[in-house]
Design a protein around this motif. Sequence first.
Motif, PDB file in Angstrom:
ATOM      1  N   ILE A 309       0.835  -1.200   0.000  1.00 35.97           N
ATOM      2  CA  ILE A 309       0.000   0.000   0.000  1.00 35.97           C
ATOM      3  C   ILE A 309       0.867   1.245   0.000  1.00 35.97           C
ATOM      4  CG2 ILE A 309      -1.898  -1.156   1.191  1.00 35.97           C
ATOM      5  CD1 ILE A 309      -0.989   0.217   3.774  1.00 35.97           C
ATOM      6  N   MET A 310       0.326   2.326  -0.548  1.00 39.53           N
ATOM      7  CA  MET A 310       1.018   3.608  -0.537  1.00 39.53           C
ATOM      8  C   MET A 310       0.705   4.300   0.791  1.00 39.53           C
ATOM      9  SD  MET A 310       2.707   3.760  -3.312  1.00 39.53           S
ATOM     10  CE  MET A 310       3.175   5.488  -3.283  1.00 39.53           C
ATOM     11  N   VAL A 311       1.710   4.380   1.643  1.00 37.70           N
ATOM     12  CA  VAL A 311       1.473   4.892   2.986  1.00 37.70           C
ATOM     13  C   VAL A 311       2.776   5.460   3.548  1.00 37.70           C
ATOM     14  CG1 VAL A 311       2.011   2.728   4.162  1.00 37.70           C
ATOM     15  CG2 VAL A 311       0.384   4.315   5.213  1.00 37.70           C
ATOM     16  N   ASP A 312       2.628   6.374   4.503  1.00 40.79           N
ATOM     17  CA  ASP A 312       3.787   6.839   5.267  1.00 40.79           C
ATOM     18  C   ASP A 312       3.975   5.847   6.406  1.00 40.79           C
ATOM     19  OD1 ASP A 312       5.528   8.100   7.089  1.00 40.79           O
ATOM     20  OD2 ASP A 312       4.956  10.082   6.364  1.00 40.79           O
ATOM     21  N   GLU A 313       4.937   4.931   6.225  1.00 44.66           N
ATOM     22  CA  GLU A 313       5.122   3.851   7.198  1.00 44.66           C
ATOM     23  C   GLU A 313       5.439   4.397   8.592  1.00 44.66           C
ATOM     24  OE1 GLU A 313       7.782  -0.248   7.795  1.00 44.66           O
ATOM     25  OE2 GLU A 313       8.294   1.209   6.227  1.00 44.66           O
ATOM     26  N   PHE A 314       6.272   5.414   8.664  1.00 43.69           N
ATOM     27  CA  PHE A 314       6.657   5.965   9.967  1.00 43.69           C
ATOM     28  C   PHE A 314       5.454   6.511  10.709  1.00 43.69           C
ATOM     29  CE2 PHE A 314       7.823   9.731  12.473  1.00 43.69           C
ATOM     30  CZ  PHE A 314       8.662   9.142  13.411  1.00 43.69           C
ATOM     31  N   ARG A 315       4.587   7.263  10.009  1.00 44.96           N
ATOM     32  CA  ARG A 315       3.424   7.875  10.653  1.00 44.96           C
ATOM     33  C   ARG A 315       2.363   6.838  11.015  1.00 44.96           C
ATOM     34  NH1 ARG A 315       5.181  12.292  12.971  1.00 44.96           N
ATOM     35  NH2 ARG A 315       6.148  13.763  11.512  1.00 44.96           N
ATOM     36  N   LEU A 316       2.154   5.841  10.154  1.00 47.35           N
ATOM     37  CA  LEU A 316       1.190   4.795  10.487  1.00 47.35           C
ATOM     38  C   LEU A 316       1.682   3.998  11.694  1.00 47.35           C
ATOM     39  CD1 LEU A 316      -1.405   3.263   9.900  1.00 47.35           C
ATOM     40  CD2 LEU A 316      -0.142   1.852   8.249  1.00 47.35           C
ATOM     41  N   ASN A 317       2.979   3.693  11.714  1.00 48.24           N
ATOM     42  CA  ASN A 317       3.563   3.028  12.890  1.00 48.24           C
ATOM     43  C   ASN A 317       3.361   3.861  14.151  1.00 48.24           C
ATOM     44  OD1 ASN A 317       4.555   0.530  12.129  1.00 48.24           O
ATOM     45  ND2 ASN A 317       6.449   1.372  11.306  1.00 48.24           N
ATOM     46  N   GLN A 318       3.521   5.172  14.012  1.00 45.34           N
ATOM     47  CA  GLN A 318       3.378   6.077  15.155  1.00 45.34           C
ATOM     48  C   GLN A 318       1.955   6.024  15.715  1.00 45.34           C
ATOM     49  OE1 GLN A 318       4.390  10.112  14.187  1.00 45.34           O
ATOM     50  NE2 GLN A 318       4.499  10.765  16.321  1.00 45.34           N
ATOM     51  N   VAL A 319       0.967   6.019  14.831  1.00 43.59           N
ATOM     52  CA  VAL A 319      -0.433   5.948  15.270  1.00 43.59           C
ATOM     53  C   VAL A 319      -0.713   4.636  15.981  1.00 43.59           C
ATOM     54  CG1 VAL A 319      -2.824   5.831  14.478  1.00 43.59           C
ATOM     55  CG2 VAL A 319      -1.276   7.519  13.486  1.00 43.59           C
ATOM     56  N   LEU A 320      -0.336   3.525  15.346  1.00 46.79           N
ATOM     57  CA  LEU A 320      -0.611   2.208  15.925  1.00 46.79           C
ATOM     58  C   LEU A 320       0.165   2.013  17.227  1.00 46.79           C
ATOM     59  CD1 LEU A 320      -0.557   0.069  12.648  1.00 46.79           C
ATOM     60  CD2 LEU A 320      -2.551   0.941  13.893  1.00 46.79           C
ATOM     61  N   HIS A 321       1.379   2.543  17.269  1.00 48.23           N
ATOM     62  CA  HIS A 321       2.182   2.455  18.495  1.00 48.23           C
ATOM     63  C   HIS A 321       1.486   3.176  19.643  1.00 48.23           C
ATOM     64  CE1 HIS A 321       5.315   3.609  21.389  1.00 48.23           C
ATOM     65  NE2 HIS A 321       5.960   2.517  20.996  1.00 48.23           N
ATOM     66  N   ASN A 322       0.946   4.374  19.372  1.00 48.07           N
ATOM     67  CA  ASN A 322       0.254   5.131  20.415  1.00 48.07           C
ATOM     68  C   ASN A 322      -0.990   4.407  20.909  1.00 48.07           C
ATOM     69  OD1 ASN A 322       1.735   7.523  20.968  1.00 48.07           O
ATOM     70  ND2 ASN A 322       1.149   8.370  19.003  1.00 48.07           N
ATOM     71  N   LEU A 323      -1.758   3.840  19.979  1.00 46.80           N
ATOM     72  CA  LEU A 323      -2.988   3.154  20.362  1.00 46.80           C
ATOM     73  C   LEU A 323      -2.687   1.900  21.181  1.00 46.80           C
ATOM     74  CD1 LEU A 323      -5.134   3.478  17.093  1.00 46.80           C
ATOM     75  CD2 LEU A 323      -5.128   4.937  19.126  1.00 46.80           C
ATOM     76  N   LEU A 324      -1.705   1.108  20.742  1.00 48.13           N
ATOM     77  CA  LEU A 324      -1.345  -0.106  21.482  1.00 48.13           C
ATOM     78  C   LEU A 324      -0.705   0.239  22.830  1.00 48.13           C
ATOM     79  CD1 LEU A 324       0.071  -2.251  18.542  1.00 48.13           C
ATOM     80  CD2 LEU A 324      -1.969  -2.756  19.881  1.00 48.13           C
ATOM     81  N   SER A 325       0.103   1.291  22.849  1.00 46.75           N
ATOM     82  CA  SER A 325       0.741   1.700  24.096  1.00 46.75           C
ATOM     83  C   SER A 325      -0.304   2.131  25.128  1.00 46.75           C
ATOM     84  CB  SER A 325       1.718   2.845  23.825  1.00 46.75           C
ATOM     85  OG  SER A 325       2.339   3.267  25.024  1.00 46.75           O
ATOM     86  N   ASN A 326      -1.305   2.892  24.689  1.00 43.94           N
ATOM     87  CA  ASN A 326      -2.374   3.312  25.601  1.00 43.94           C
ATOM     88  C   ASN A 326      -3.182   2.119  26.090  1.00 43.94           C
ATOM     89  OD1 ASN A 326      -1.731   5.993  25.545  1.00 43.94           O
ATOM     90  ND2 ASN A 326      -3.266   6.551  24.027  1.00 43.94           N
ATOM     91  N   ALA A 327      -3.456   1.185  25.177  1.00 45.50           N
ATOM     92  CA  ALA A 327      -4.227   0.002  25.571  1.00 45.50           C
ATOM     93  C   ALA A 327      -3.496  -0.775  26.663  1.00 45.50           C
ATOM     94  CB  ALA A 327      -4.471  -0.882  24.347  1.00 45.50           C
ATOM     95  N   LEU A 328      -2.184  -0.932  26.513  1.00 45.54           N
ATOM     96  CA  LEU A 328      -1.393  -1.624  27.538  1.00 45.54           C
ATOM     97  C   LEU A 328      -1.333  -0.825  28.841  1.00 45.54           C
ATOM     98  CD1 LEU A 328       1.561  -3.066  25.460  1.00 45.54           C
ATOM     99  CD2 LEU A 328       0.046  -4.374  26.922  1.00 45.54           C
ATOM    100  N   LYS A 329      -1.199   0.476  28.701  1.00 46.53           N
ATOM    101  CA  LYS A 329      -1.056   1.327  29.884  1.00 46.53           C
ATOM    102  C   LYS A 329      -2.311   1.311  30.760  1.00 46.53           C
ATOM    103  CE  LYS A 329       0.581   5.428  29.136  1.00 46.53           C
ATOM    104  NZ  LYS A 329       0.638   6.871  28.754  1.00 46.53           N
ATOM    105  N   TYR A 330      -3.495   1.386  30.111  1.00 46.97           N
ATOM    106  CA  TYR A 330      -4.737   1.535  30.862  1.00 46.97           C
ATOM    107  C   TYR A 330      -5.476   0.214  31.092  1.00 46.97           C
ATOM    108  CZ  TYR A 330      -4.023   6.492  30.000  1.00 46.97           C
ATOM    109  OH  TYR A 330      -3.486   7.751  29.959  1.00 46.97           O
ATOM    110  N   THR A 331      -4.840  -0.898  30.751  1.00 45.66           N
ATOM    111  CA  THR A 331      -5.457  -2.205  30.979  1.00 45.66           C
ATOM    112  C   THR A 331      -4.657  -2.953  32.039  1.00 45.66           C
ATOM    113  OG1 THR A 331      -6.214  -2.291  28.686  1.00 45.66           O
ATOM    114  CG2 THR A 331      -6.195  -4.361  29.904  1.00 45.66           C
ATOM    115  N   GLN A 332      -5.325  -3.320  33.127  1.00 45.51           N
ATOM    116  CA  GLN A 332      -4.657  -4.033  34.216  1.00 45.51           C
ATOM    117  C   GLN A 332      -4.841  -5.547  34.123  1.00 45.51           C
ATOM    118  OE1 GLN A 332      -2.643  -2.192  36.083  1.00 45.51           O
ATOM    119  NE2 GLN A 332      -3.392  -0.489  34.809  1.00 45.51           N
TER     120      GLN A 332
END
Length: 564
Positions: A309-332
């Motif tokens: 796919i035509m995508v900015d890999e760095f920026r897409l990684n950044q978005v997914l990283h933030n979402l997964l990081s928050n999910a881990l942070k706020y899930t006990q």
Amino acid sequence: MNFLRELKFTFKEVKLLRSSIFFLIAFTSIITSFIYFAYQIEFVFYVNLVYLLLILLCAFIYLRCRLFFPGRYVSFLATCTLTLVLSNAEGIEGLAFLYFLPIATIIPLINSKNEQFKFQALLFYGTFFTFLVATTFVTTLQNTQHYTPDQVKILRRINLSIIFLTTIFYSIFGLLQERSYINRLKKNALAAEELKDKRMAMLSVLGHEIRTQATSINAASGMLSETKITSEQQPLVDVLNYCTSQMFYLINDILDLRKIETGKLSLQLAGKDLRHIINTVTIPFRERAQTKKLDLKTNFDERLGGKVIMVDEFRLNQVLHNLLSNALKYTQEGTIFFTVKLLDENEDHLSIYFEVADTGIGIAAENLDKIFDSFYQAKSDDIPIYGGSGLGLTIASNIIEEMRSTLNVESVANKGSRFYFTLQTEIGKLTEKAVENPVIKKQLQGVEVLVVDDNKMGLMFATKLLQQKGVTVHQAKNGLEAIETFKLNPATSVILLDLEMPEMNGYVAISELKNINPGVTVIAFTANIPDAAFIEKLINLGFADVLSKPYEPKTFIDKVQQHV
């Protein structure tokens, strides 16, 4: 004396100007009272006298007690009452009921432009219409029968003159006040914009300086990792490396926020393997999930296997990283679900659905609109404080908007959250670097490289990495030294040139270095996060490539090998 001092201070306030219109009404009432008294209508005189006392009481409430709204409202109530009494005393032919016309023009002037605006507006207009309706019932024809025709004419002229003048006065005053209010809003908006620009510029400079120092820490920890470390020292080195990486995440978030607020966030699209992107972003989180005893489930649609796919890999990684990081942070406890699904496909476009769901603390309904605000963090009564800058979702949301989509959220407090978005992407082709034809890496043994950096630790780290590969390294601390060193060592084939240095920076030094040897390869060293515009600027100046600090040793060596 204290009261006079307070009175002097209060007169400086804009709010006092609004209430001064009531003193004008009081003044006109006194005039009419003497006229009525001349006609031996004592009732009207006493009504005006009571009204004047009420106005003085309101002034005391307003000025002395500092109760701004009660002072204005009681004055308004007294004015409406006076108009009702005068209308009843004079009858229809006296035209006193028309005093409601200037009263109507008063309301926008005395209504505060604050969070109570709607409530006060309803109260003022409700009171106005109540008195207006009451006046229609109490005003009769009979009340002017004891006047002579000439007295009725004079009475009408007096009332119409006062009504006309006060209405004109209030209308002009209202227009001037609104213009002043609009000008203040514009001035405040410009001041806020300038303040924001200054703040973001300061954050950018500060972020660059912190990033430079953090690069030194990263270099020191990197060199420390390559020495003989005891089992007791290893955990400390791991903590140092982790804290350094977290520091860079924070700095990068601040720099990204500046790009967003200045409208300089841009995407660099290229053909990328989607499965590779998903694998790259999820691998670091699996170990973290296991540490917290959480189950991380990745549901990848196999129809997307092998899709480019035509995508900015760095920026897409950044978005997914933030979402997964928050999910881990706020899930006990529980599970984190990461879903990537193909929704639609045609000859040249794909519609791909991304979702990160968790069973964490969730977000209260009243906070859902706030989570995309800068520096906002969700909190729970049980676990009130979490780390982080509160910028992750702000940046992720803006990146997704730049990708022409929307980051959506659904959440229930204490049950979990679900973040999702859909990307419409073009089908692309892998870039040459991504195709599995690895670049032949040349041996660095005996190669001469000039490293130019004003940061002592950064210079030491780069030198050590190169010397481990058998490279002959020349050093310089600024652009001037680089020029002299290059003249003394003409066999140098690669120059690693820092951009921000004292005496002469890299932007100026490169032209002098190219004049000495136009064929030399110059790689930019920078603590900035390069975007498309920045890279284009470097290319135009003659740089062959750019290397962002901090860097991994392997990345650094690979970059040099590509240009030998």
